[in-house]
Design an enzyme around this catalytic site. Structure first.
Site, PDB file in Angstrom:
ATOM      1  N   SER A   1       0.851  -1.187   0.000  1.00 50.81           N
ATOM      2  CA  SER A   1       0.000   0.000   0.000  1.00 50.81           C
ATOM      3  C   SER A   1       0.890   1.242   0.000  1.00 50.81           C
ATOM      4  O   SER A   1       1.751   1.380  -0.877  1.00 50.81           O
ATOM      5  CB  SER A   1      -0.951  -0.044   1.199  1.00 50.81           C
ATOM      6  OG  SER A   1      -2.005   0.880   1.059  1.00 50.81           O
TER       7      SER A   1
ATOM      8  N   GLU B   1      -8.065  -5.002  -5.467  1.00 50.12           N
ATOM      9  CA  GLU B   1      -7.554  -4.213  -4.346  1.00 50.12           C
ATOM     10  C   GLU B   1      -8.621  -3.295  -3.726  1.00 50.12           C
ATOM     11  O   GLU B   1      -8.769  -3.230  -2.512  1.00 50.12           O
ATOM     12  CB  GLU B   1      -6.400  -3.323  -4.829  1.00 50.12           C
ATOM     13  CG  GLU B   1      -5.201  -4.058  -5.350  1.00 50.12           C
ATOM     14  CD  GLU B   1      -4.212  -4.418  -4.260  1.00 50.12           C
ATOM     15  OE1 GLU B   1      -4.492  -4.133  -3.085  1.00 50.12           O
ATOM     16  OE2 GLU B   1      -3.154  -4.981  -4.602  1.00 50.12           O
TER      17      GLU B   1
ATOM     18  N   HIS C   1      -7.517  -5.724  -1.094  1.00 54.30           N
ATOM     19  CA  HIS C   1      -6.296  -5.090  -0.631  1.00 54.30           C
ATOM     20  C   HIS C   1      -5.816  -5.720   0.677  1.00 54.30           C
ATOM     21  O   HIS C   1      -6.615  -6.057   1.548  1.00 54.30           O
ATOM     22  CB  HIS C   1      -6.598  -3.605  -0.403  1.00 54.30           C
ATOM     23  CG  HIS C   1      -5.429  -2.723  -0.171  1.00 54.30           C
ATOM     24  ND1 HIS C   1      -4.449  -2.521  -1.106  1.00 54.30           N
ATOM     25  CD2 HIS C   1      -5.090  -1.956   0.894  1.00 54.30           C
ATOM     26  CE1 HIS C   1      -3.564  -1.655  -0.644  1.00 54.30           C
ATOM     27  NE2 HIS C   1      -3.917  -1.302   0.577  1.00 54.30           N
TER      28      HIS C   1
END
Length: 519
Positions: free
Chosen positions: A196, A315, A417
């Site tokens: 991330s 994600e 994600h």
């Protein structure tokens, strides 16, 4: 008990499951008081033996609720006090010897506004022992204290470029270079990896002049080299923040330095930069970060660095299914239309492809899939392609193992994600709660082995191939070779090519996380 001698003093750690563990180790001086917003400096030395056995600190950030899926991967809210005295790291090593093991330095995520290297999911014990490698996890300044440009509006009285968080990461890498040999690591074989905003940080460091030469391999996970604020945007954000605080950037420097961090966090909630997107990100300042990282890579900033890049299949599902603002398709198309041309055609194309494949094709799922591609999958492709064009291949993966987690609103998290992290560290089943988020059982055990071994091999040699993934070759535009890490793990050329082809000819009006392409 384990004792090691660093350049700054002796540390006492502990032994756990075959690894020597040292926690909360200072790698820089405290950036508080009149040192707030300044570049980090080396830590002060200490006498005697410093205890390094507990998680104690995380960068100052808005308090996290401590519940829900994000607690497993960004901020276990009770795992350390929030403090500006946050520049510490943790080391996990199989031996305190001169074995010269590969070193992996983990940079946590959290949207550049949160997170901590002391999240239990990032425990490096399993990976260190399995791969005979040294794992380091770090903290760095986040949000308003780590990515706020103040140099321009204060006339240089606070010379913050807005890249102080990256400078912290760089200082941690200098500490690794100078000290990791005492922990059995090889300072000449350092891999940076993160997920991330951690992946975006890795991408930025690939173009960050102060970090040049401090690492040799890079793995941006679920975030690559397409995130940055222009200097104009960064100045606009700092100007809006000062207005929210009611302070003059020229006359109230002392007041600004004395403000409690909570006051700064509160004021940030009133800052809405032009164009939307994340408030804080690395800043293209023209010197430390000379260009958008992807453009710098195209011009050679990452030449000689081995790269392993990729994303999870969907994600953006994590962010939209938690609290969907709307499930109305027209409203979602209108929102997407702020960022891309012909959003309606994208929705129609994704619906047709996903319906044919038997995949969820409701408006929320389609929007999540499109935003996943726009924000993360396509930027990962772009980085791999840029490196391929420079004659150095990058290895690409796509994680496709679904999370079993069901949100409170009844929506499944699925291929979302952050799910890869538990498999990367081997912590996917460390508790009933984590198993409910990441998954468990024989298939999960097998996948975790594939994932850990791939990153371990990459750290050791620059090549992530394993016995099970022997056909994994670098990405190029013709084959688009990708390791699909799921059930099963396999090598596929051009996976989900129909979806990728929908983007041919579609122009975007902004970088994936907000700022217009004016940098």
């Amino acid at each position: 008990m384990a004792i090691v001698d660093t350049l700054y003093g002796k540390l006492e750690g502990f032994v756990k499951a075959g690894a020597h563990v040292f926690k909360d180790v200072p790698y820089a001086r405290t950036p508080m008081g009149d040192r707030r917003w300044l570049a980090p400096e080396p830590p002060e030395s200490w006498r005697g033996v410093r205890t390094a056995t507990e998680w104690n600190r995380q960068a100052w950030q808005q308090a996290a609720p401590g519940e829900g899926p994000l607690k497993f991967v960004f901020n276990a809210s009770n795992t350390g006090k929030r403090t500006e005295d946050c520049l510490v790291l943790n080391v996990f090593t199989p031996g305190l010897d001169d074995a010269q093991r590969p070193v992996l330095v983990w940079i946590h995520g959290g949207g550049f506004g949160g997170g901590t290297g002391c999240t239990p999911t990032y425990d490096g014990t399993t990976m260190a022992v399995r791969g005979d490698v040294v794992v380091v996890t770090i903290n760095y300044r986040v949000g308003v204290l780590g990515f706020l440009n103040l140099n321009e509006i204060t006339g240089g009285r606070i010379p913050a470029s807005g890249n102080e968080g990256l400078l912290d990461q760089t200082m941690a890498l200098k500490w690794v270079r100078d000290n990791i040999g005492a922990f059995g690591g090889d300072p000449g074989n350092v891999t940076i990896y993160g997920e991330s905003a951690g992946g975006m940080s890795v991408g930025a460091l690939m173009a960050f002049e102060p970090a040049r030469g401090l690492f040799h391999r890079a793995s941006p996970i679920s975030g690559s080299t397409s995130t940055a604020n222009s200097l104009d945007r960064a100045v606009d954000i700092s100007d809006r923040l000062m207005n929210a605080l009611g302070l003059s950037p020229k006359n109230d420097i002392d007041k600004l330095l004395a403000l409690h961090p909570e006051a700064l966090m509160k004021a940030c909630q009133e800052v809405r930069p032009v164009g939307g997107g994340m408030i804080f990100a690395p800043v293209v300042d023209g010197t430390q970060l000379p260009d958008v990282p992807l453009e710098a890579v195209k011009n050679g900033s990452a030449d000689g660095i081995s790269v392993l890049v990729g994303t999870t299949r969907d994600e953006w599902r994590l962010f939209i299914v938690q609290n969907p603002a709307t499930e109305d398709e027209d409203a979602l198309i209108a929102e997407l239309g702020k960022h891309v041309d012909d959003a309606t055609a994208l929705f129609d194309g994704y619906r047709q492809i996903r319906s044919k494949a038997g995949t969820d094709a409701d408006p929320i799922s389609l929007y999540a899939a499109i935003e996943s591609a726009r924000k993360m999958w396509l930027p990962a492709n772009a980085l791999a392609q840029a490196l391929s064009e420079r004659g150095q291949g990058a290895y690409q993966y796509l994680f496709t193992a679904p999370s079993p987690y069901i949100m409170e609103n009844g929506k499944p998290l699925a291929l979302s994600h952050a799910v890869v992290i538990g498999y990367l560290f081997g912590t996917y089943n460390m508790s009933e709660e984590s198993a409910a988020f990441f998954g468990e059982g024989e298939a999960a055990d097998t996948l975790a082995g594939h994932v850990m071994d791939s990153w371990i091999n990459f750290a050791r040699t620059g090549n992530p191939q394993t016995e099970a993934l022997a056909d994994w070759v670098p990405y190029d535009a013709q084959t688009r070779t990708t390791a699909v890490l799921g059930h099963p793990a396999e090598i596929i050329n051009a996976p989900f090519e129909e979806e990728r082809a929908l983007w041919d000819g579609i122009s975007q009006t902004a970088l994936p996380f907000g700022p217009a392409r004016d940098v």
